[in-house]
Design a protein around this motif. Structure first.
Motif, PDB file in Angstrom:
ATOM      1  N   PRO A  36       0.835  -1.209   0.000  1.00 18.96           N
ATOM      2  CA  PRO A  36       0.000   0.000   0.000  1.00 18.96           C
ATOM      3  C   PRO A  36       0.868   1.257   0.000  1.00 18.96           C
ATOM      4  CG  PRO A  36      -0.074  -1.105   2.131  1.00 18.96           C
ATOM      5  CD  PRO A  36       0.598  -2.046   1.188  1.00 18.96           C
ATOM      6  N   THR A  37       0.554   2.152  -0.935  1.00 15.43           N
ATOM      7  CA  THR A  37       1.411   3.324  -1.148  1.00 15.43           C
ATOM      8  C   THR A  37       0.582   4.602  -1.226  1.00 15.43           C
ATOM      9  OG1 THR A  37       3.021   1.990  -2.368  1.00 15.43           O
ATOM     10  CG2 THR A  37       3.119   4.371  -2.676  1.00 15.43           C
ATOM     11  N   LEU A  38       0.988   5.590  -0.454  1.00 13.47           N
ATOM     12  CA  LEU A  38       0.387   6.926  -0.530  1.00 13.47           C
ATOM     13  C   LEU A  38       1.201   7.749  -1.511  1.00 13.47           C
ATOM     14  CD1 LEU A  38      -0.226   7.629   3.268  1.00 13.47           C
ATOM     15  CD2 LEU A  38      -1.620   6.332   1.662  1.00 13.47           C
ATOM     16  N   LEU A  39       0.531   8.656  -2.211  1.00 14.95           N
ATOM     17  CA  LEU A  39       1.204   9.419  -3.263  1.00 14.95           C
ATOM     18  C   LEU A  39       0.834  10.891  -3.203  1.00 14.95           C
ATOM     19  CD1 LEU A  39       2.814   9.600  -5.978  1.00 14.95           C
ATOM     20  CD2 LEU A  39       0.648   9.078  -7.131  1.00 14.95           C
ATOM     21  N   HIS A  40       1.828  11.724  -3.457  1.00  9.17           N
ATOM     22  CA  HIS A  40       1.597  13.140  -3.733  1.00  9.17           C
ATOM     23  C   HIS A  40       2.464  13.519  -4.912  1.00  9.17           C
ATOM     24  CE1 HIS A  40       2.288  17.498  -3.562  1.00  9.17           C
ATOM     25  NE2 HIS A  40       1.053  17.534  -3.124  1.00  9.17           N
ATOM     26  N   VAL A  41       1.859  14.223  -5.872  1.00  8.32           N
ATOM     27  CA  VAL A  41       2.582  14.676  -7.055  1.00  8.32           C
ATOM     28  C   VAL A  41       2.537  16.192  -7.120  1.00  8.32           C
ATOM     29  CG1 VAL A  41       2.667  14.644  -9.581  1.00  8.32           C
ATOM     30  CG2 VAL A  41       2.053  12.564  -8.326  1.00  8.32           C
ATOM     31  N   GLY A  42       3.688  16.800  -7.328  1.00  8.09           N
ATOM     32  CA  GLY A  42       3.747  18.259  -7.426  1.00  8.09           C
ATOM     33  C   GLY A  42       5.097  18.764  -6.964  1.00  8.09           C
ATOM     34  N   ARG A  43       5.403  19.971  -7.356  1.00  8.63           N
ATOM     35  CA  ARG A  43       6.680  20.570  -6.980  1.00  8.63           C
ATOM     36  C   ARG A  43       6.862  20.556  -5.464  1.00  8.63           C
ATOM     37  NH1 ARG A  43       8.184  26.159  -6.258  1.00  8.63           N
ATOM     38  NH2 ARG A  43      10.419  26.461  -6.630  1.00  8.63           N
ATOM     39  N   LEU A  69       5.236   5.839   1.185  1.00  2.88           N
ATOM     40  CA  LEU A  69       4.887   7.183   0.726  1.00  2.88           C
ATOM     41  C   LEU A  69       5.840   7.592  -0.380  1.00  2.88           C
ATOM     42  CD1 LEU A  69       3.470   9.990   0.909  1.00  2.88           C
ATOM     43  CD2 LEU A  69       5.198  10.589   2.642  1.00  2.88           C
ATOM     44  N   LYS A  70       5.272   8.118  -1.464  1.00  4.05           N
ATOM     45  CA  LYS A  70       6.087   8.672  -2.542  1.00  4.05           C
ATOM     46  C   LYS A  70       5.706  10.131  -2.756  1.00  4.05           C
ATOM     47  CE  LYS A  70       7.613   4.731  -5.238  1.00  4.05           C
ATOM     48  NZ  LYS A  70       7.811   4.210  -6.613  1.00  4.05           N
ATOM     49  N   LEU A  71       6.704  11.003  -2.672  1.00  3.35           N
ATOM     50  CA  LEU A  71       6.536  12.425  -2.947  1.00  3.35           C
ATOM     51  C   LEU A  71       7.241  12.702  -4.268  1.00  3.35           C
ATOM     52  CD1 LEU A  71       7.309  13.808   0.626  1.00  3.35           C
ATOM     53  CD2 LEU A  71       5.058  13.346  -0.376  1.00  3.35           C
ATOM     54  N   VAL A  72       6.460  12.916  -5.312  1.00  2.00           N
ATOM     55  CA  VAL A  72       6.996  13.035  -6.664  1.00  2.00           C
ATOM     56  C   VAL A  72       6.886  14.469  -7.144  1.00  2.00           C
ATOM     57  CG1 VAL A  72       6.773  12.244  -9.051  1.00  2.00           C
ATOM     58  CG2 VAL A  72       6.317  10.659  -7.168  1.00  2.00           C
ATOM     59  N   GLY A  73       8.013  15.053  -7.573  1.00  5.41           N
ATOM     60  CA  GLY A  73       7.974  16.418  -8.095  1.00  5.41           C
ATOM     61  C   GLY A  73       9.328  17.086  -8.027  1.00  5.41           C
ATOM     62  N   THR A 111       4.188   5.138 -11.311  1.00  9.47           N
ATOM     63  CA  THR A 111       3.964   5.506  -9.907  1.00  9.47           C
ATOM     64  C   THR A 111       2.479   5.584  -9.602  1.00  9.47           C
ATOM     65  OG1 THR A 111       6.049   6.736  -9.841  1.00  9.47           O
ATOM     66  CG2 THR A 111       4.439   7.217  -8.134  1.00  9.47           C
ATOM     67  N   TYR A 112       1.711   6.203 -10.493  1.00  6.57           N
ATOM     68  CA  TYR A 112       0.258   6.272 -10.289  1.00  6.57           C
ATOM     69  C   TYR A 112      -0.337   4.863 -10.230  1.00  6.57           C
ATOM     70  CZ  TYR A 112      -0.706  11.320 -10.763  1.00  6.57           C
ATOM     71  OH  TYR A 112      -0.806  12.676 -10.550  1.00  6.57           O
ATOM     72  N   LEU A 113       0.079   4.008 -11.135  1.00  4.91           N
ATOM     73  CA  LEU A 113      -0.476   2.650 -11.200  1.00  4.91           C
ATOM     74  C   LEU A 113      -0.195   1.850  -9.931  1.00  4.91           C
ATOM     75  CD1 LEU A 113       0.399   1.628 -14.874  1.00  4.91           C
ATOM     76  CD2 LEU A 113      -1.860   2.154 -13.956  1.00  4.91           C
ATOM     77  N   ALA A 114       0.920   2.150  -9.271  1.00  6.08           N
ATOM     78  CA  ALA A 114       1.314   1.400  -8.084  1.00  6.08           C
ATOM     79  C   ALA A 114       0.838   2.042  -6.785  1.00  6.08           C
ATOM     80  CB  ALA A 114       2.834   1.248  -8.051  1.00  6.08           C
TER      81      ALA A 114
END
Length: 204
Positions: A36-43, A69-73, A111-114
Motif C-alpha cells: 500500500p502506497t500513498l502518493l503526492h505529485v507536485g513541486r 509514501l512517494k513524494l513526486v515532483g 507511480t500512479y499505477l502502483a
C-alpha cells in the motif's frame, strides 16, 4: 470589474501520453494489495505542505508499518525545503518514504499505477491537475479543503476542513481496508473526470 459575461473554465488534461505509456506498461493490481502506497505529485514547495503529509504517515505507520509514501515532483530551487523534509523523516523515524524529484512521464504513470491513495494537503492551488490525474488512474483521494481543491475535486474524494493528522491517518487506513468505500471513491472520481474533458468544456 464590469464585464457582462464571465465564466470559469477548467484545465483540460491531455491523457494521450499516459495512454501510450499504459500500452507499454500494464497495471498490476497486486502491487497495491501487497505494498500500500500513498502518493503526492507536485513541486516540492512549502505551499504544498508536504510536512503535513509526513505527520499523517507517522500516525499511519503506527498501525501499518509497511505503508509507503512517494513524494513526486521537482526540487528545483527548493533544496532547503527538501532537506528539512528529509530531516523530519529521520526525526519521526519514518520508513519507506521516497522523495523522488522530477520523473519522466513513463515513471509518473508507473507511480500512479502502483499507488493506493492520493494525498493533497496543499494550501495554495490554482486548479491541482494531479487530482484529475489520480481520478484518471482510479486512485481514491483524501485532501484538505483549501483554495481550488474543493472545486476541482467535487464529491470525488474525502475532504477535511482541518489538518487533523490523526483523523486523516484514520481515513487513510479506512480507505485501505474498506473495499466498498474505496470502490465508491474510485467510481466518483471516474464520474467527476468527465467534467474535465474537451467535450464538456468546449462550446456547443
Amino acid at each position: 470589474m464590469g464585464f457582462p459575461q464571465t465564466g470559469v473554465l477548467p484545465i483540460i488534461v491531455d491523457f494521450s501520453s499516459y495512454k501510450r505509456c499504459l500500452k507499454k506498461y500494464p497495471a498490476f493490481p497486486y502491487i497495491k494489495t501487497h505494498f500500500p502506497t500513498l502518493l503526492h505529485v507536485g513541486r516540492a514547495a512549502p505551499n504544498k505542505c508536504l510536512e503535513d503529509i509526513l505527520k499523517i504517515v507517522y500516525f499511519c505507520q503506527k498501525y501499518a508499518p509497511d505503508l509507503r509514501l512517494k513524494l513526486v515532483g521537482s526540487h528545483y530551487d527548493t533544496e532547503t525545503y527538501v532537506r528539512a523534509l528529509e530531516e523530519m523523516i529521520h526525526r519521526l523515524n519514518l520508513n519507506h518514504v521516497s522523495i523522488t524529484g522530477h520523473v519522466s512521464t513513463l515513471e509518473l504513470v508507473q507511480t500512479y499505477l502502483a499507488s493506493s491513495i492520493y494525498l493533497c494537503v496543499s494550501e495554495h492551488e490554482g486548479f491541482c491537475v494531479p487530482l484529475v490525474e489520480a481520478m484518471y488512474f482510479g486512485i481514491p483521494i483524501i485532501a484538505y479543503r483549501a483554495a481550488a481543491v474543493p472545486e476541482t475535486l467535487g464529491d470525488a474524494g474525502l475532504l477535511f476542513d482541518e489538518k487533523d493528522a490523526p483523523a486523516m491517518a484514520e481515513a487513510v487506513l479506512e480507505v485501505l481496508g474498506n473495499i466498498s468505500l474505496r470502490q465508491s471513491l474510485i467510481k466518483k472520481g471516474k464520474a467527476r473526470l468527465t467534467a474535465f474533458t474537451e467535450k464538456a468544456v468546449a462550446p456547443v
